[in-house]
Scaffold this motif. Structure first.
Motif, PDB file in Angstrom:
ATOM      1  N   GLY A   1       0.644  -0.909  -0.234  1.00  0.00           N
ATOM      2  CA  GLY A   1      -0.004   0.180   0.298  1.00  0.00           C
ATOM      3  C   GLY A   1       0.852   1.149   0.089  1.00  0.00           C
ATOM      4  O   GLY A   1       0.704   2.217  -0.558  1.00  0.00           O
TER       5      GLY A   1
ATOM      6  N   PRO B   1     -16.792  -6.477   0.115  1.00  0.00           N
ATOM      7  CA  PRO B   1     -16.972  -5.618  -0.810  1.00  0.00           C
ATOM      8  C   PRO B   1     -17.441  -6.581  -2.051  1.00  0.00           C
ATOM      9  O   PRO B   1     -16.841  -7.566  -2.175  1.00  0.00           O
ATOM     10  CB  PRO B   1     -15.618  -4.842  -1.136  1.00  0.00           C
ATOM     11  CG  PRO B   1     -14.551  -5.600  -0.495  1.00  0.00           C
ATOM     12  CD  PRO B   1     -15.202  -6.346   0.837  1.00  0.00           C
TER      13      PRO B   1
ATOM     14  N   SER C   1     -13.461  -5.678  -6.446  1.00  0.00           N
ATOM     15  CA  SER C   1     -11.981  -5.539  -5.753  1.00  0.00           C
ATOM     16  C   SER C   1     -11.873  -3.948  -5.787  1.00  0.00           C
ATOM     17  O   SER C   1     -10.766  -3.665  -4.815  1.00  0.00           O
ATOM     18  CB  SER C   1     -10.927  -5.974  -6.755  1.00  0.00           C
ATOM     19  OG  SER C   1     -11.080  -5.311  -8.084  1.00  0.00           O
ATOM     20  N   GLY C   2     -12.371  -3.219  -6.235  1.00  0.00           N
ATOM     21  CA  GLY C   2     -12.262  -1.552  -6.269  1.00  0.00           C
ATOM     22  C   GLY C   2     -12.932  -1.098  -5.059  1.00  0.00           C
ATOM     23  O   GLY C   2     -12.696  -0.136  -4.708  1.00  0.00           O
ATOM     24  N   SER C   3     -13.711  -1.814  -4.127  1.00  0.00           N
ATOM     25  CA  SER C   3     -14.531  -1.409  -3.403  1.00  0.00           C
ATOM     26  C   SER C   3     -13.761  -1.005  -2.233  1.00  0.00           C
ATOM     27  O   SER C   3     -12.865  -1.662  -1.958  1.00  0.00           O
ATOM     28  CB  SER C   3     -15.775  -2.094  -3.050  1.00  0.00           C
ATOM     29  OG  SER C   3     -16.507  -2.240  -4.408  1.00  0.00           O
ATOM     30  N   SER C   4     -14.148  -0.318  -1.279  1.00  0.00           N
ATOM     31  CA  SER C   4     -13.488  -0.141   0.093  1.00  0.00           C
ATOM     32  C   SER C   4     -13.634  -1.137   1.010  1.00  0.00           C
ATOM     33  O   SER C   4     -14.816  -1.804   1.041  1.00  0.00           O
ATOM     34  CB  SER C   4     -13.941   1.295   0.712  1.00  0.00           C
ATOM     35  OG  SER C   4     -15.200   1.140   1.091  1.00  0.00           O
ATOM     36  N   LEU C   5     -12.763  -1.622   1.605  1.00  0.00           N
ATOM     37  CA  LEU C   5     -12.772  -2.673   2.702  1.00  0.00           C
ATOM     38  C   LEU C   5     -13.123  -2.145   4.061  1.00  0.00           C
ATOM     39  O   LEU C   5     -12.949  -0.988   4.373  1.00  0.00           O
ATOM     40  CB  LEU C   5     -11.261  -3.319   2.820  1.00  0.00           C
ATOM     41  CG  LEU C   5     -10.963  -4.227   1.510  1.00  0.00           C
ATOM     42  CD1 LEU C   5      -9.314  -4.564   1.640  1.00  0.00           C
ATOM     43  CD2 LEU C   5     -11.825  -5.538   1.587  1.00  0.00           C
TER      44      LEU C   5
ATOM     45  N   PRO D   1     -12.524  -1.403   7.989  1.00  0.00           N
ATOM     46  CA  PRO D   1     -11.227  -0.649   8.755  1.00  0.00           C
ATOM     47  C   PRO D   1     -10.561  -2.041   9.262  1.00  0.00           C
ATOM     48  O   PRO D   1     -10.824  -2.968   9.733  1.00  0.00           O
ATOM     49  CB  PRO D   1     -11.969  -0.035  10.112  1.00  0.00           C
ATOM     50  CG  PRO D   1     -13.395   0.465   9.708  1.00  0.00           C
ATOM     51  CD  PRO D   1     -13.679  -0.756   8.834  1.00  0.00           C
TER      52      PRO D   1
ATOM     53  N   TRP E   1      -8.496  -3.858   7.140  1.00  0.00           N
ATOM     54  CA  TRP E   1      -8.209  -4.825   6.165  1.00  0.00           C
ATOM     55  C   TRP E   1      -7.371  -4.229   4.991  1.00  0.00           C
ATOM     56  O   TRP E   1      -7.330  -3.046   4.698  1.00  0.00           O
ATOM     57  CB  TRP E   1      -9.564  -5.440   5.485  1.00  0.00           C
ATOM     58  CG  TRP E   1     -10.286  -6.215   6.629  1.00  0.00           C
ATOM     59  CD1 TRP E   1     -11.324  -5.747   7.509  1.00  0.00           C
ATOM     60  CD2 TRP E   1     -10.075  -7.513   6.648  1.00  0.00           C
ATOM     61  NE1 TRP E   1     -11.457  -6.977   8.098  1.00  0.00           N
ATOM     62  CE2 TRP E   1     -11.047  -8.077   7.742  1.00  0.00           C
ATOM     63  CE3 TRP E   1      -9.046  -8.531   6.143  1.00  0.00           C
ATOM     64  CZ2 TRP E   1     -11.064  -9.433   8.121  1.00  0.00           C
ATOM     65  CZ3 TRP E   1      -9.216 -10.037   6.512  1.00  0.00           C
ATOM     66  CH2 TRP E   1     -10.201 -10.360   7.387  1.00  0.00           C
ATOM     67  N   LYS E   2      -6.523  -5.046   4.539  1.00  0.00           N
ATOM     68  CA  LYS E   2      -5.640  -4.700   3.482  1.00  0.00           C
ATOM     69  C   LYS E   2      -5.937  -5.727   2.382  1.00  0.00           C
ATOM     70  O   LYS E   2      -6.141  -6.726   2.525  1.00  0.00           O
ATOM     71  CB  LYS E   2      -4.316  -4.679   3.907  1.00  0.00           C
ATOM     72  CG  LYS E   2      -3.771  -3.967   4.830  1.00  0.00           C
ATOM     73  CD  LYS E   2      -3.953  -2.495   4.487  1.00  0.00           C
ATOM     74  CE  LYS E   2      -3.291  -1.447   5.771  1.00  0.00           C
ATOM     75  NZ  LYS E   2      -3.539  -0.034   5.300  1.00  0.00           N
TER      76      LYS E   2
ATOM     77  N   TRP F   1      -7.394 -10.851   1.046  1.00  0.00           N
ATOM     78  CA  TRP F   1      -7.400  -9.758   2.217  1.00  0.00           C
ATOM     79  C   TRP F   1      -6.799 -10.069   3.275  1.00  0.00           C
ATOM     80  O   TRP F   1      -6.692 -11.435   3.880  1.00  0.00           O
ATOM     81  CB  TRP F   1      -8.817  -9.215   2.539  1.00  0.00           C
ATOM     82  CG  TRP F   1      -9.695  -8.927   1.355  1.00  0.00           C
ATOM     83  CD1 TRP F   1      -9.317  -8.049   0.405  1.00  0.00           C
ATOM     84  CD2 TRP F   1     -11.045  -9.283   1.048  1.00  0.00           C
ATOM     85  NE1 TRP F   1     -10.229  -8.079  -0.673  1.00  0.00           N
ATOM     86  CE2 TRP F   1     -11.289  -8.651  -0.177  1.00  0.00           C
ATOM     87  CE3 TRP F   1     -12.092 -10.191   1.627  1.00  0.00           C
ATOM     88  CZ2 TRP F   1     -12.626  -8.989  -0.838  1.00  0.00           C
ATOM     89  CZ3 TRP F   1     -13.258 -10.241   0.964  1.00  0.00           C
ATOM     90  CH2 TRP F   1     -13.604  -9.634  -0.177  1.00  0.00           C
TER      91      TRP F   1
END
Length: 368
Positions: free
Chosen positions: A78, A199, A202-206, A208, A210-211, A221
């Motif tokens: 990231g 999500p 794959s582009g959606s937000s995870l 809090p 999570w990576k 993830w």
């Protein structure tokens, strides 16, 4: 024999002379031992601290500072996409070029030198005793990494003379394996409390903490409690029971960059491509939390399947991959992952490796 005053005097005088001779002999022996000890210290000091040795090590073709598969966590990936640098692709993974992370810097003599100097600092502060394998590994690291067979090639640090196999019996770390398996209900409940709804894309937000990790297909993830030896405080606060379990493990690598602990999720259709771990001094332990059909881990060409409530121990310095070929109705594969010390790494070696690979110790402050 006639007893007389003269005879007694002669006997006493002879005894005193014998004692004096013994004292001289004992003194001579003690001096010889002292000289031998001084000579030994001189030779050891010369072997471990001389410039020719350092030059021979630093000139070696090392890859210690290389950007490597499987070693850099999602946290590093990231950062690589942010202000610290661009991301490269290798083996299906995205790798950062962060100058703040020694694990992601380019290969070169700078990191090799810092690694050797850290070992010297440790030895001066504590002892060279028991450091034979560590010193040998540090000194000849380039040769070891470049000459390893392709089935096992740790990308960062290789400790010589360790027994190696793709998978290890649970008995080899019985206490920690049993503790993790006994904690299965608590760990599963804690995972469910932080996972929520995944999500849809794959582009959606995870949620809090999570990576997302780069994969050629599907989604992978991770939720780290400890990432490369550094606890993630906010995540730890959300998982107090898992954190307690980690504190009870006897062989968890908690104090150096080779130690990680996380919840790992693979969605149906996901593939983690073949890669090597960073070192052979650890065993990676997976506790199955949710294991649908058609999920498999392949290490060194040997396939194994996870089982809910059971641990798999493997050496991730072997070439390995994982996949989930189930349907969407099967749900994700979930494991709780921790890094444990290889059982044949001695206590003195663990202490030295903790010192050398303490998070932040090997970072190049000059950005070289």
């Amino acid at each position: 024999m006639e007893w007389s005053l003269e005879n007694v005097r002669e006997m006493v005088a002879g005894g005193m002379q014998s004692v004096r001779e013994c004292e001289i002999c004992a003194f001579a022996i003690a001096m010889c031992v002292l000289l031998l000890f001084m000579w030994y210290c001189y030779r050891v000091g010369r072997e471990h601290g001389s410039s020719p040795l350092r030059g021979r090590y630093l000139a070696g073709p090392g890859r210690i500072g290389g950007v490597v598969g499987g070693f850099m966590s999602s946290d590093c990936r990231g950062r690589g996409k942010g202000k610290h640098g661009s991301a490269d692709e290798q083996n299906g993974f995205a790798f950062c070029q962060s100058s703040e992370c020694f694990r992601c810097t380019s290969a070169g003599e700078s990191l090799n030198q810092r690694l050797y100097h850290s070992l010297q600092e440790y030895a001066k502060r504590y002892t060279w005793s028991g450091m034979g394998r560590v010193h040998k590994g540090v000194r000849d690291q380039g040769r070891y990494l470049n000459s390893r067979p392709t089935i096992q090639r740790p990308e960062v640090f290789f400790l010589p003379d360790l027994p190696s196999a793709p998978f290890f019996s649970r008995e080899i770390q019985r206490h920690d394996v049993e503790l993790l398996e006994q904690s299965f209900p608590a760990l599963l409940a804690e995972f469910e409390s932080i996972y929520h709804q995944p999500p849809a894309r794959s582009g959606s937000s995870l949620p809090p903490g999570w990576k997302v990790n780069s994969t050629p297909r599907g989604q992978w993830w991770t939720y780290y409690l400890v990432n490369q030896g550094t606890p993630l405080v906010l995540n730890v606060r959300r998982c107090p029971r898992a954190w307690r379990v980690l504190g009870q493990l006897r062989t968890f690598i908690a104090n150096n960059v080779f130690g990680n602990a996380c919840f790992s999720v693979l969605t149906p259709g996901a593939l983690i491509t073949e890669h090597y771990g960073p070192t052979n001094v650890r065993l990676r332990c997976h506790l199955g939390l949710r294991v649908p059909p058609a999920c498999e881990l392949v290490v060194g060409g040997e396939p194994q399947c996870w089982s809910e409530g059971s641990c798999l121990l493997f050496d991730d310095s072997f070439l390995h991959r994982a996949f989930h070929e189930g349907s969407a109705d099967d749900g994700p594969r979930v494991v709780f992952m921790v890094d444990l010390w290889h059982p044949n790494v001695a206590a003195a070696e663990r202490q030295a490796l903790d010192y050398i690979f303490t998070p932040g110790r090997l970072e190049d402050k000059d950005g070289k």
